[in-house]
Design a protein around this motif. Structure first.
Motif, PDB file in Angstrom:
ATOM      1  N   ILE A  61       0.841  -1.196   0.000  1.00 46.59           N
ATOM      2  CA  ILE A  61       0.000   0.000   0.000  1.00 46.59           C
ATOM      3  C   ILE A  61       0.876   1.245   0.000  1.00 46.59           C
ATOM      4  N   LEU A  62       0.488   2.227  -0.801  1.00 45.05           N
ATOM      5  CA  LEU A  62       1.155   3.526  -0.815  1.00 45.05           C
ATOM      6  C   LEU A  62       0.190   4.590  -0.314  1.00 45.05           C
ATOM      7  N   ASP A  63       0.591   5.295   0.742  1.00 44.87           N
ATOM      8  CA  ASP A  63      -0.149   6.473   1.212  1.00 44.87           C
ATOM      9  C   ASP A  63       0.581   7.679   0.644  1.00 44.87           C
ATOM     10  N   LEU A  64       0.009   8.264  -0.398  1.00 44.44           N
ATOM     11  CA  LEU A  64       0.670   9.336  -1.146  1.00 44.44           C
ATOM     12  C   LEU A  64       0.260  10.700  -0.593  1.00 44.44           C
ATOM     13  N   GLY A  65       1.240  11.463  -0.103  1.00 39.87           N
ATOM     14  CA  GLY A  65       0.942  12.735   0.556  1.00 39.87           C
ATOM     15  C   GLY A  65       0.388  12.461   1.934  1.00 39.87           C
ATOM     16  N   ILE A 120       9.331   6.470  -4.415  1.00 41.39           N
ATOM     17  CA  ILE A 120       9.128   5.026  -4.610  1.00 41.39           C
ATOM     18  C   ILE A 120       9.521   4.585  -6.016  1.00 41.39           C
ATOM     19  N   GLU A 121      10.016   5.492  -6.835  1.00 43.02           N
ATOM     20  CA  GLU A 121      10.579   5.214  -8.151  1.00 43.02           C
ATOM     21  C   GLU A 121       9.726   4.231  -8.949  1.00 43.02           C
ATOM     22  N   ASP A 122      10.261   3.011  -9.191  1.00 39.68           N
ATOM     23  CA  ASP A 122       9.548   2.068 -10.061  1.00 39.68           C
ATOM     24  C   ASP A 122       8.771   1.004  -9.286  1.00 39.68           C
TER      25      ASP A 122
END
Length: 201
Positions: A61-65, A120-122
């Motif tokens: 999971i990515l929490d962006l911002g 998180i690049e690629d």
């Protein structure tokens, strides 16, 4: 004005505070400060997003911002065996998110500092969760949406919450363009939670 929450180093004077909330039946405590989004407490958009997300065990999971870390920390608690990366350009917010991970006893999350997807690049994820920084401008929000598919696994979910009067319907159209679909999965208090799924076709 002491600086915006989407700035790298807010100039506002420090005003530490603490917020205790119950989310999806679980207690959480968060340290907050000036110069970060929603210092005074959990905002309704974030609350609605957290009510809507469907996160399973062992997911990435990515929490962006991430701000001071509410969304990512709750997601980490919901995804047993999973891994969450929280990112923010705001160094004060990132430091608070790290502290809040520790305060809440979360062991499956980490914080990275940087702009949009740079930290998180690629990497690719099962879920991207975002309460976007509308005040940072359209270009930033457009990048968050347009670059989303390249950071999701096939069948992965892109979740976004926005105020209806701040362009939720416009954002939904941009998500439809980027993903081919976008559904309103929850609404309330003038907000809409939107979800797009990355097709494996």
């Amino acid at each position: 004005m002491g600086g915006q929450y989407f700035e790298k180093r807010p100039a506002s004077k420090r005003r530490p505070a603490q917020v205790s909330v119950t989310i999806r039946g679980r207690p959480f405590t968060f340290q907050t400060d000036s110069g970060v989004f929603s210092r005074e407490g959990l905002d309704r958009g974030t609350e609605l997003l957290l009510e809507a997300i469907e996160v399973g065990p062992c997911e990435t999971i990515l929490d962006l911002g991430c701000g001071y870390g509410v969304i990512g920390i709750v997601a980490a608690r919901l995804s047993e065996g999973g891994h969450v990366i929280l990112t923010d350009v705001n160094e004060r917010a990132a430091a608070l998110a790290r502290a809040n991970i520790a305060v809440n006893g979360i062991r499956n999350a980490e914080v990275r500092i940087g702009d949009v997807y740079t930290p998180i690049e690629d990497m690719v994820f099962d879920h991207i969760l975002c309460n976007p920084p509308i005040r940072a401008g359209r270009a930033i929000v457009d990048r968050i949406i347009a670059d989303g598919p390249s950071h999701l696994l096939d069948g992965g979910n892109f979740w976004l919450v926005a105020r209806t009067r701040q362009g939720a319907d416009t954002l939904r159209r941009r998500m439809m363009k980027a993903f081919g679909s976008a559904d309103v999965v929850k609404r309330g208090s003038g907000f809409k939670v939107l979800r797009s799924v990355k097709s494996g076709v």
